[in-house]
Design an enzyme around this catalytic site. Sequence first.
Site, PDB file in Angstrom:
ATOM      1  N   ASN A 208       0.825  -1.130  -0.113  1.00 18.39           N
ATOM      2  CA  ASN A 208      -0.091  -0.063   0.037  1.00 18.39           C
ATOM      3  C   ASN A 208       0.910   1.158  -0.021  1.00 18.39           C
ATOM      4  O   ASN A 208       2.224   1.293   0.019  1.00 18.39           O
ATOM      5  CB  ASN A 208      -0.991  -0.173   1.054  1.00 18.39           C
ATOM      6  CG  ASN A 208      -0.073  -0.051   2.462  1.00 18.39           C
ATOM      7  OD1 ASN A 208       0.569   0.723   2.897  1.00 18.39           O
ATOM      8  ND2 ASN A 208      -0.303  -1.178   3.226  1.00 18.39           N
ATOM      9  N   LYS A 286       8.433 -18.121  -9.513  1.00 22.48           N
ATOM     10  CA  LYS A 286       7.714 -16.896 -10.194  1.00 22.48           C
ATOM     11  C   LYS A 286       6.627 -17.425 -10.863  1.00 22.48           C
ATOM     12  O   LYS A 286       6.747 -18.389 -11.763  1.00 22.48           O
ATOM     13  CB  LYS A 286       8.988 -16.073 -11.096  1.00 22.48           C
ATOM     14  CG  LYS A 286       8.165 -15.088 -11.774  1.00 22.48           C
ATOM     15  CD  LYS A 286       9.374 -14.205 -12.544  1.00 22.48           C
ATOM     16  CE  LYS A 286       8.631 -13.084 -13.484  1.00 22.48           C
ATOM     17  NZ  LYS A 286       9.216 -12.842 -14.539  1.00 22.48           N
ATOM     18  N   PRO A 303      -3.638 -11.657  10.472  1.00 22.62           N
ATOM     19  CA  PRO A 303      -4.011 -11.249  12.194  1.00 22.62           C
ATOM     20  C   PRO A 303      -4.044  -9.634  12.059  1.00 22.62           C
ATOM     21  O   PRO A 303      -3.156  -8.833  11.522  1.00 22.62           O
ATOM     22  CB  PRO A 303      -2.698 -11.713  12.671  1.00 22.62           C
ATOM     23  CG  PRO A 303      -1.617 -11.859  11.849  1.00 22.62           C
ATOM     24  CD  PRO A 303      -2.231 -12.242  10.367  1.00 22.62           C
ATOM     25  N   ASP A 304      -4.909  -9.554  12.851  1.00 20.44           N
ATOM     26  CA  ASP A 304      -5.331  -7.925  13.308  1.00 20.44           C
ATOM     27  C   ASP A 304      -4.140  -7.585  14.531  1.00 20.44           C
ATOM     28  O   ASP A 304      -4.393  -8.260  15.488  1.00 20.44           O
ATOM     29  CB  ASP A 304      -6.532  -7.583  13.511  1.00 20.44           C
ATOM     30  CG  ASP A 304      -6.905  -5.914  13.592  1.00 20.44           C
ATOM     31  OD1 ASP A 304      -5.909  -5.509  14.419  1.00 20.44           O
ATOM     32  OD2 ASP A 304      -7.710  -5.629  13.219  1.00 20.44           O
ATOM     33  N   ILE A 305      -3.091  -7.057  14.159  1.00 17.45           N
ATOM     34  CA  ILE A 305      -2.028  -6.600  15.305  1.00 17.45           C
ATOM     35  C   ILE A 305      -2.556  -6.263  16.481  1.00 17.45           C
ATOM     36  O   ILE A 305      -2.234  -6.379  17.627  1.00 17.45           O
ATOM     37  CB  ILE A 305      -0.831  -6.243  14.824  1.00 17.45           C
ATOM     38  CG1 ILE A 305      -0.208  -7.001  13.632  1.00 17.45           C
ATOM     39  CG2 ILE A 305       0.362  -6.005  15.731  1.00 17.45           C
ATOM     40  CD1 ILE A 305       0.559  -6.419  12.536  1.00 17.45           C
ATOM     41  N   PHE A 323      -4.521   3.615  14.696  1.00 15.58           N
ATOM     42  CA  PHE A 323      -4.871   4.543  13.983  1.00 15.58           C
ATOM     43  C   PHE A 323      -6.210   4.058  12.943  1.00 15.58           C
ATOM     44  O   PHE A 323      -6.281   2.752  12.776  1.00 15.58           O
ATOM     45  CB  PHE A 323      -3.597   4.774  13.116  1.00 15.58           C
ATOM     46  CG  PHE A 323      -2.904   5.649  13.508  1.00 15.58           C
ATOM     47  CD1 PHE A 323      -1.934   5.572  14.610  1.00 15.58           C
ATOM     48  CD2 PHE A 323      -2.558   6.995  12.745  1.00 15.58           C
ATOM     49  CE1 PHE A 323      -1.111   6.548  15.003  1.00 15.58           C
ATOM     50  CE2 PHE A 323      -1.872   7.967  13.319  1.00 15.58           C
ATOM     51  CZ  PHE A 323      -0.872   7.796  14.352  1.00 15.58           C
ATOM     52  N   LYS A 337     -14.395   1.614  15.208  1.00 18.20           N
ATOM     53  CA  LYS A 337     -13.117   0.869  14.971  1.00 18.20           C
ATOM     54  C   LYS A 337     -12.428   0.794  16.332  1.00 18.20           C
ATOM     55  O   LYS A 337     -12.047  -0.225  16.750  1.00 18.20           O
ATOM     56  CB  LYS A 337     -12.224   1.559  13.940  1.00 18.20           C
ATOM     57  CG  LYS A 337     -11.088   0.680  13.502  1.00 18.20           C
ATOM     58  CD  LYS A 337     -10.312   1.312  12.281  1.00 18.20           C
ATOM     59  CE  LYS A 337     -11.157   0.982  10.968  1.00 18.20           C
ATOM     60  NZ  LYS A 337     -10.269   1.618   9.891  1.00 18.20           N
ATOM     61  N   LYS A 341     -11.765  -2.799  18.037  1.00 12.99           N
ATOM     62  CA  LYS A 341     -10.488  -3.160  18.125  1.00 12.99           C
ATOM     63  C   LYS A 341     -10.129  -3.565  19.631  1.00 12.99           C
ATOM     64  O   LYS A 341      -8.972  -3.775  20.073  1.00 12.99           O
ATOM     65  CB  LYS A 341      -9.418  -2.255  17.424  1.00 12.99           C
ATOM     66  CG  LYS A 341      -9.706  -2.167  15.759  1.00 12.99           C
ATOM     67  CD  LYS A 341      -8.718  -2.786  15.088  1.00 12.99           C
ATOM     68  CE  LYS A 341      -8.932  -2.411  13.539  1.00 12.99           C
ATOM     69  NZ  LYS A 341      -7.800  -3.145  12.673  1.00 12.99           N
TER      70      LYS A 341
HETATM   71  N1  CTP Z   1      -4.125  -2.728  12.025  1.00 10.30           N
HETATM   72  C1  CTP Z   1      -3.385  -3.878  12.689  1.00 10.30           C
HETATM   73  N2  CTP Z   1      -3.285  -5.326  11.837  1.00 10.30           N
HETATM   74  C2  CTP Z   1      -4.001  -5.134  10.637  1.00 10.30           C
HETATM   75  C3  CTP Z   1      -4.831  -4.183  10.305  1.00 10.30           C
HETATM   76  C4  CTP Z   1      -4.869  -2.998  10.800  1.00 10.30           C
HETATM   77  O1  CTP Z   1      -2.557  -3.721  13.613  1.00 10.30           O
HETATM   78  N3  CTP Z   1      -4.064  -6.602  10.459  1.00 10.30           N
HETATM   79  C5  CTP Z   1      -4.025  -1.632  12.788  1.00 10.30           C
HETATM   80  C6  CTP Z   1      -3.221  -0.513  11.826  1.00 10.30           C
HETATM   81  O2  CTP Z   1      -2.297  -0.299  12.414  1.00 10.30           O
HETATM   82  C7  CTP Z   1      -4.166   0.645  12.727  1.00 10.30           C
HETATM   83  C8  CTP Z   1      -5.538   0.055  12.917  1.00 10.30           C
HETATM   84  O3  CTP Z   1      -5.377  -1.253  12.971  1.00 10.30           O
HETATM   85  O4  CTP Z   1      -3.759   1.171  13.925  1.00 10.30           O
HETATM   86  C9  CTP Z   1      -6.737   0.340  11.975  1.00 10.30           C
HETATM   87  O5  CTP Z   1      -6.159   0.226  10.562  1.00 10.30           O
HETATM   88  P1  CTP Z   1      -7.317   0.588   9.376  1.00 10.30           P
HETATM   89  O6  CTP Z   1      -6.457  -0.048   8.177  1.00 10.30           O
HETATM   90  O7  CTP Z   1      -7.827   1.712   9.236  1.00 10.30           O
HETATM   91  O8  CTP Z   1      -8.207  -0.475   9.714  1.00 10.30           O
HETATM   92  P2  CTP Z   1      -8.714  -1.949   9.443  1.00 10.30           P
HETATM   93  O9  CTP Z   1      -8.661  -2.703  10.464  1.00 10.30           O
HETATM   94  O10 CTP Z   1      -7.846  -2.373   8.153  1.00 10.30           O
HETATM   95  O11 CTP Z   1     -10.265  -1.570   9.081  1.00 10.30           O
HETATM   96  P3  CTP Z   1     -10.793  -1.229   7.390  1.00 10.30           P
HETATM   97  O12 CTP Z   1     -10.029  -1.786   6.400  1.00 10.30           O
HETATM   98  O13 CTP Z   1     -12.153  -2.067   7.540  1.00 10.30           O
HETATM   99  O14 CTP Z   1     -10.948   0.127   7.647  1.00 10.30           O
END
Ligand code: CTP
Length: 400
Positions: A208, A286, A303-305, A323, A337, A341
């Site tokens: 990204n 590849k 995983p959502d950290i 964030f 959010k 979270k």
């Molecule tokens: N984050 C994380 N791990 C992930 C995704 C997000 O730790 N796999 C954390 C980001 O570092 C940030 C927060 O979650 O602090 C929100 O990230 P954001 O991209 O805004 O949200 P998403 O969880 O990806 O939700 P969405 O894409 O539905 O807006």
Amino acid sequence: MLAGRSILLIIGGGIAAYKALDLIRRIGERGARVTPVLTRAGAEFVTPLSVSALAGRKAYQDLFDLTDEAEMGHIELSRSADLIVVAPATADLMAKMANGIANDLASTLLLATDTPVLIAPAMNVRMWTHAATQRNIATLKGDGIGFVGPNEGDMACGEFGPGRMAEPLEIVAAMEAALAGGPLAGRHVIVTSGPTHEPIDPVRYLANRSSGAQGSAIAAALVALGAEVTFVTGPASAPEPAGARIVRVETARQMLAAVEAALPADAAVFAAAVADWRVKSRSDQKIKKDGATLPRLEFTENPDILATIAARKAGRPALVIGFAAETENVLANATAKRARKGCDWIVANDVSPATGIMGGAENAVTLITAEGAEDWPRMRKSEVAAKLADRIAAALGQEI
Ligand code: CTP
């Protein structure tokens, strides 16, 4: 607190340089050693002889002074001190520091050092308020440079306003505070930053547009307040923060493992733009065109950290900050959010391309806490970082 400490004092070229003579005496009275360095312009205002007589040691002036290089190289000179003080710090010297220019002994020492630096600016009020100086101040603060003054008052040039160098005793007090450590001394803060790269095959990946600028600035601001910072970063383009422990990762799963390995922490700031998905089974080779079928990528969730750390029963940092990068309904999405979270604060921002925030130097954020939402005006990312670091220090200060 200054007793036995070693201070490198850089004297810039301004009328306030005469106060540096008194400063040397005040520092000496408190039992610290002063090694003076005069810029060329500084030596026009005070003589090397008076400076070295008061300091009781040689006043260094020239980068190319071979005798000095034999006695002590400029790198060693810059690092042997406990604190570097620049007084007066002129607009010119600050501009050099902010831009990494090293074209004389003083600016080279400032670029080569890993020692904390405290500056006492002194300049004409118009020079202080000029947009260029204000930009340099923001950069220097973001780099973790400490400031004392300037004060407001009558100036030698006949004008009135901010620009007078702080008085020697104020500088001594700021030196004592700098050496004692900031409000986050003894605190460990984890900061995640940058994008993650999720491999598709050995040469391709999903990514990204995150530059890592906001995360780097936050880590630098926390270091400036005395925190021990672990900076877990994906492949970012922004410079890494000085003074932090850097852990480089590529993928979301590596980032989670690195954060877990860095615990325990007093606070954690999740500024990384983590990829939500990764390719389910990455190819070891590849992926080739075969002329007939297009490749199909199957995704799986990363995983959502932030949520994982916020949900920990044991070892959850006291303050977990996420964030929210949104492109619409910023407040509603970010508030939801925060709840989803399980974090304490959310720093929400609008990353629609029209805002220029992603990859840009500025940010306009809303801080969402249990108490409600607070809009901060648009400002440089380094200023957002400094303000957030102050809030973290205040929150952790209340907790003890
Ligand atoms: N984050 C994380 N791990 C992930 C995704 C997000 O730790 N796999 C954390 C980001 O570092 C940030 C927060 O979650 O602090 C929100 O990230 P954001 O991209 O805004 O949200 P998403 O969880 O990806 O939700 P969405 O894409 O539905 O807006």
